[in-house]
Write a protein that holds these residues in place. Structure first.
Motif, PDB file in Angstrom:
ATOM      1  N   GLY A   1       5.032 -26.257   5.452  1.00 12.37           N
ATOM      2  CA  GLY A   1       3.729 -26.372   4.799  1.00 12.37           C
ATOM      3  C   GLY A   1       2.743 -25.294   5.237  1.00 12.37           C
ATOM      4  N   ARG A   2       3.165 -24.439   6.158  1.00 13.45           N
ATOM      5  CA  ARG A   2       2.192 -23.518   6.745  1.00 13.45           C
ATOM      6  C   ARG A   2       1.887 -22.343   5.829  1.00 13.45           C
ATOM      7  N   ARG A   3       0.668 -21.838   5.989  1.00 13.28           N
ATOM      8  CA  ARG A   3       0.204 -20.721   5.157  1.00 13.28           C
ATOM      9  C   ARG A   3      -0.134 -19.529   6.045  1.00 13.28           C
ATOM     10  N   PRO A   4      -0.033 -18.318   5.490  1.00 15.96           N
ATOM     11  CA  PRO A   4      -0.452 -17.145   6.267  1.00 15.96           C
ATOM     12  C   PRO A   4      -1.930 -16.841   6.053  1.00 15.96           C
ATOM     13  N   HIS A   5      -2.519 -16.232   7.053  1.00 13.72           N
ATOM     14  CA  HIS A   5      -3.892 -15.720   6.926  1.00 13.72           C
ATOM     15  C   HIS A   5      -3.765 -14.200   6.834  1.00 13.72           C
ATOM     16  N   LEU A   6      -3.776 -13.682   5.627  1.00  9.55           N
ATOM     17  CA  LEU A   6      -3.601 -12.242   5.424  1.00  9.55           C
ATOM     18  C   LEU A   6      -4.741 -11.707   4.572  1.00  9.55           C
ATOM     19  N   PRO A   7      -5.929 -11.708   5.137  1.00  6.79           N
ATOM     20  CA  PRO A   7      -7.085 -11.328   4.321  1.00  6.79           C
ATOM     21  C   PRO A   7      -7.096  -9.827   4.075  1.00  6.79           C
ATOM     22  N   LEU A   8      -7.553  -9.432   2.911  1.00  2.25           N
ATOM     23  CA  LEU A   8      -7.900  -8.045   2.702  1.00  2.25           C
ATOM     24  C   LEU A   8      -9.311  -7.924   3.277  1.00  2.25           C
ATOM     25  N   PRO A   9      -9.478  -7.130   4.363  1.00  2.00           N
ATOM     26  CA  PRO A   9     -10.799  -7.113   5.002  1.00  2.00           C
ATOM     27  C   PRO A   9     -11.893  -6.691   4.020  1.00  2.00           C
ATOM     28  N   GLN A  10     -13.019  -7.384   4.092  1.00  2.00           N
ATOM     29  CA  GLN A  10     -14.164  -7.057   3.239  1.00  2.00           C
ATOM     30  C   GLN A  10     -15.423  -7.139   4.063  1.00  2.00           C
ATOM     31  N   PHE A  11     -16.356  -6.257   3.825  1.00  2.00           N
ATOM     32  CA  PHE A  11     -17.621  -6.331   4.555  1.00  2.00           C
ATOM     33  C   PHE A  11     -18.732  -5.741   3.712  1.00  2.00           C
ATOM     34  N   TRP A  12     -19.954  -5.992   4.159  1.00  5.25           N
ATOM     35  CA  TRP A  12     -21.115  -5.402   3.498  1.00  5.25           C
ATOM     36  C   TRP A  12     -22.142  -5.066   4.547  1.00  5.25           C
ATOM     37  N   SER A  13     -23.054  -4.179   4.197  1.00  4.35           N
ATOM     38  CA  SER A  13     -24.188  -3.873   5.067  1.00  4.35           C
ATOM     39  C   SER A  13     -25.338  -3.416   4.188  1.00  4.35           C
ATOM     40  N   GLY A  14     -26.488  -4.030   4.361  1.00  3.62           N
ATOM     41  CA  GLY A  14     -27.679  -3.588   3.631  1.00  3.62           C
ATOM     42  C   GLY A  14     -28.526  -2.735   4.560  1.00  3.62           C
ATOM     43  N   GLN A  15     -28.768  -1.485   4.189  1.00 10.99           N
ATOM     44  CA  GLN A  15     -29.604  -0.625   5.022  1.00 10.99           C
ATOM     45  C   GLN A  15     -30.256   0.456   4.171  1.00 10.99           C
ATOM     46  N   PHE A  16     -31.502   0.738   4.474  1.00 13.12           N
ATOM     47  CA  PHE A  16     -32.265   1.774   3.776  1.00 13.12           C
ATOM     48  C   PHE A  16     -32.214   1.584   2.264  1.00 13.12           C
ATOM     49  N   GLY A  17     -32.266   0.314   1.848  1.00 15.52           N
ATOM     50  CA  GLY A  17     -32.280   0.002   0.421  1.00 15.52           C
ATOM     51  C   GLY A  17     -30.961   0.236  -0.279  1.00 15.52           C
ATOM     52  N   VAL A  18     -29.895   0.489   0.487  1.00 12.61           N
ATOM     53  CA  VAL A  18     -28.588   0.743  -0.114  1.00 12.61           C
ATOM     54  C   VAL A  18     -27.629  -0.383   0.275  1.00 12.61           C
ATOM     55  N   ASN A  19     -26.894  -0.855  -0.699  1.00 11.05           N
ATOM     56  CA  ASN A  19     -25.901  -1.890  -0.477  1.00 11.05           C
ATOM     57  C   ASN A  19     -24.551  -1.217  -0.216  1.00 11.05           C
ATOM     58  N   ILE A  20     -24.101  -1.270   1.034  1.00 10.54           N
ATOM     59  CA  ILE A  20     -22.817  -0.661   1.395  1.00 10.54           C
ATOM     60  C   ILE A  20     -21.780  -1.770   1.446  1.00 10.54           C
ATOM     61  N   LYS A  21     -20.707  -1.627   0.687  1.00 10.90           N
ATOM     62  CA  LYS A  21     -19.644  -2.625   0.726  1.00 10.90           C
ATOM     63  C   LYS A  21     -18.303  -1.920   0.888  1.00 10.90           C
ATOM     64  N   GLY A  22     -17.422  -2.589   1.612  1.00  8.09           N
ATOM     65  CA  GLY A  22     -16.121  -1.969   1.837  1.00  8.09           C
ATOM     66  C   GLY A  22     -15.002  -2.977   1.682  1.00  8.09           C
ATOM     67  N   VAL A  23     -13.800  -2.468   1.461  1.00  6.55           N
ATOM     68  CA  VAL A  23     -12.622  -3.322   1.345  1.00  6.55           C
ATOM     69  C   VAL A  23     -11.440  -2.571   1.948  1.00  6.55           C
ATOM     70  N   GLY A  24     -10.506  -3.334   2.526  1.00  9.45           N
ATOM     71  CA  GLY A  24      -9.360  -2.697   3.175  1.00  9.45           C
ATOM     72  C   GLY A  24      -9.734  -2.190   4.557  1.00  9.45           C
ATOM     73  N   VAL A  25      -8.910  -1.308   5.092  1.00  4.48           N
ATOM     74  CA  VAL A  25      -9.188  -0.729   6.409  1.00  4.48           C
ATOM     75  C   VAL A  25      -9.378   0.774   6.226  1.00  4.48           C
ATOM     76  N   CYS A  26     -10.638   1.165   6.038  1.00  2.00           N
ATOM     77  CA  CYS A  26     -10.927   2.574   5.763  1.00  2.00           C
ATOM     78  C   CYS A  26     -10.432   3.454   6.906  1.00  2.00           C
ATOM     79  N   SER A  27     -10.629   2.992   8.151  1.00  2.00           N
ATOM     80  CA  SER A  27     -10.298   3.832   9.307  1.00  2.00           C
ATOM     81  C   SER A  27      -8.792   3.988   9.515  1.00  2.00           C
ATOM     82  N   PHE A  28      -7.990   3.274   8.734  1.00  2.00           N
ATOM     83  CA  PHE A  28      -6.536   3.465   8.761  1.00  2.00           C
ATOM     84  C   PHE A  28      -6.167   4.734   7.992  1.00  2.00           C
TER      85      PHE A  28
END
Lengths: 71, 467
Positions: free
Chosen positions: B338-365
């Motif tokens: 019955g077990r499930r994996p936790h395999l999220p596609l990383p997602q994040f956001w940051s609001g700064q200087f009036g700009v909405n920065i959003k990311g997905v995946g692992v950019c630094s890879f």
């Protein structure tokens, strides 16, 4: 009342902003900022904002659950 | 009774009478508790947290709260349901006794468990000089109390604020300072803000955003020393380029440290990058053997990810905390099939200087970047990161509606550069080096990190029992 907006999910459609302008605001073009603990006078507005979100990003606790009575 | 029936009976009994202890009373702990009740767990549930506050949301702290719009105590998390838990708040867990299955608390109590969830997260990295760390006017930001103190300091109209470290949180704080009309200097050791998570190409754009907003951004410099006045209040900062800055408020935004010390002697695969677990949130012990009754979720978890060569990934994102909490809860009350994996596609956001920065995946890879949509000049664009001919991450500035498109490409391991989206394409869409810093540089650690293939080799350390 407590709210949290899932800003991963939020796509900046900003449908919510005019419906509850004291609670939800835009910083710039699409960065949403919100008051996580709106005054109870905002209930109607928040309920409308929650319903208006095309991606259902607003999570609201309109009333506390049975195991918590404090604000 | 058949063996199958016996095992089913065991699960039913555990759900009704088991004892689950969650260590960590923040987002992960709360959402895991709610998910456990949703899963039909009606046994005893204890939630242990070192802060006195009930679970609260942290992202608003560096934005709405510092700005003075929302009081620091007003970010308590909405509850999704009743959890009927025994909350042990304001008392830290200080030890784990796996032989007797007990969590040891700072007040001497021992809390027994049948299954344990480790969700102790991270704390902010403190100032490196312990004498200087005592100076008044020096802050770090992680907790609600931190945010209250910094907000009060900002409100007192300091002549100059110094932010040390230009990651997401440091940059957001600098943005708030400018919104409040405060003079602010940002000192960053690498070549630009956000270089760790997003590389130098995006870093240069972030640097321009800061300077255009009036931030005194200084890159390639370290803060070597802080100097206080006779009252022990910080007044000056000594930079590595020889500059002496007059400052009244210093916020050290130096990244995070995983809260693993309480696990000393427990012989789990715990270390610098957190506690290693499998994709089903089960903790590994120091020998790389998976445990049956100890689960990990949130910022402290480090689990292998299928999309990134099965390297162990450490993610400090809200999304990963919520989804990890749910998966851990599900797997705590289910057996193998019955077990499930936790395999999220990383997602994040940051609001700064009036700009909405959003990311997905692992950019630094990635090691290459290509601008795929919009215009950098207008601060409205999307860019994709690639490695070995496939797309591994994407970032948008004020272009968030397109993030899902890139997320799907990443999930499919689509080619890099990705196929043109057919909308709003920039004139020059050529891949170029993304300019990530050498991972050995002691700065700019991104908030998603791939930490190698072994549960114990690159993150874990042997922490023997105290004798």
């Amino acid at each position: 009342m407590r709210i949290v907006v899932d800003l991963n999910r939020c796509l900046g459609y900003a449908q919510c902003v005019p419906l509850a302008p004291e609670v939800l605001q835009l910083n710039g073009e699409e960065a949403l900022a919100y008051d996580p603990n709106p005054d109870d006078s905002q209930r109607q507005q928040v309920a409308r904002a929650v319903a208006s979100c095309p991606v259902q990003a607003i999570i609201a606790e309109m009333d506390p659950p049975s195991d918590r009575s404090t604000k | 009774m058949s063996t199958h029936a016996l095992i089913d009976e065991l699960v039913t009994t555990f759900k009704a009478e088991g004892r689950i202890v969650i260590v960590g009373a923040s987002l992960t702990g709360l959402r895991a508790a709610e998910a456990l009740r949703d899963e039909g767990f009606t046994g005893s549930l204890t939630i242990i947290g070192d802060e006195v506050h009930e679970p609260y949301d942290r992202p608003p702290l560096s934005k709405q709260v510092l700005k003075g719009w929302v009081p620091a105590g007003n970010t308590k998390l909405p509850r999704l349901r009743a959890v009927d838990a025994d909350w042990r708040l304001g008392v830290a867990a200080v030890g784990l006794d796996r032989d007797n299955r007990e969590v040891l608390l700072a007040n001497g109590d021992r809390v027994p468990y049948d299954r344990l969830l480790i969700a102790t997260g991270v704390r902010s990295r403190g100032w490196f000089n312990p004498e200087e760390a005592k100076l008044r006017g020096l802050y770090t930001l992680r907790t609600s109390d931190d945010a209250a103190a910094i907000q009060a300091a900002f409100k007192a109209k300091p002549k100059r604020v110094l932010i040390v470290g230009a990651g997401f949180i440091g940059s957001e704080m600098a943005s708030v300072c400018r919104d409040l009309g405060l003079d602010v200097t940002v000192a960053e050791r690498s070549s630009a803000p956000l270089v760790g998570p997003l590389g130098g190409v995006i870093g240069d754009i972030a640097a321009k955003m800061q300077r255009d907003a009036g931030v005194d951004l200084r890159t390639g410099v370290a803060v070597e020393a802080l100097k206080g006045d006779a009252d022990g209040h910080v007044r000056q900062a000594q930079l590595s380029d020889g500059t002496l800055l007059d400052v009244d408020v210093v916020v050290a935004s130096l990244g995070s440290v995983r809260n693993i010390e309480w696990l000393d002697g427990a012989e789990l695969a715990a270390g610098f990058w957190g506690v290693a677990c499998d994709a089903g949130c089960r903790a590994f012990d120091i020998n790389g053997v998976v445990t049956d009754n100890i689960f990990v979720a949130g910022d402290i978890a480090r689990a292998p990810h299928v999309l990134y060569e099965y390297q162990f990934m450490a993610i400090e994102h809200v999304d990963a905390a919520v989804l990890g909490a749910r998966t851990a809860a599900h797997n705590m009350v289910n057996l193998e099939k019955g077990r499930r994996p936790h395999l999220p596609l990383p997602q994040f956001w940051s609001g700064q200087f009036g700009v909405n920065i959003k990311g997905v995946g692992v950019c630094s890879f990635g090691d290459e970047i290509v601008f795929t949509q919009g215009s950098v000049e207008d601060l409205r664009f999307a860019a994709a990161f690639g490695k070995n001919g496939r797309i591994v991450g994407a970032i948008t500035f004020n272009h968030g509606k397109w993030l899902e498109y890139y997320g799907r490409l990443i999930e499919q391991s689509a080619p890099f550069p990705p196929p043109p989206p057919g909308y709003d394409e920039p004139a020059d869409a050529k891949p170029m080096p993304a300019r990530f810093p050498d991972p050995r540089e002691p700065t700019g650690i991104p908030d998603v990190v791939l930490t190698g293939h072994d549960p114990t080799s690159r993150g874990a350390e042997f922490r023997p029992k105290a004798r």
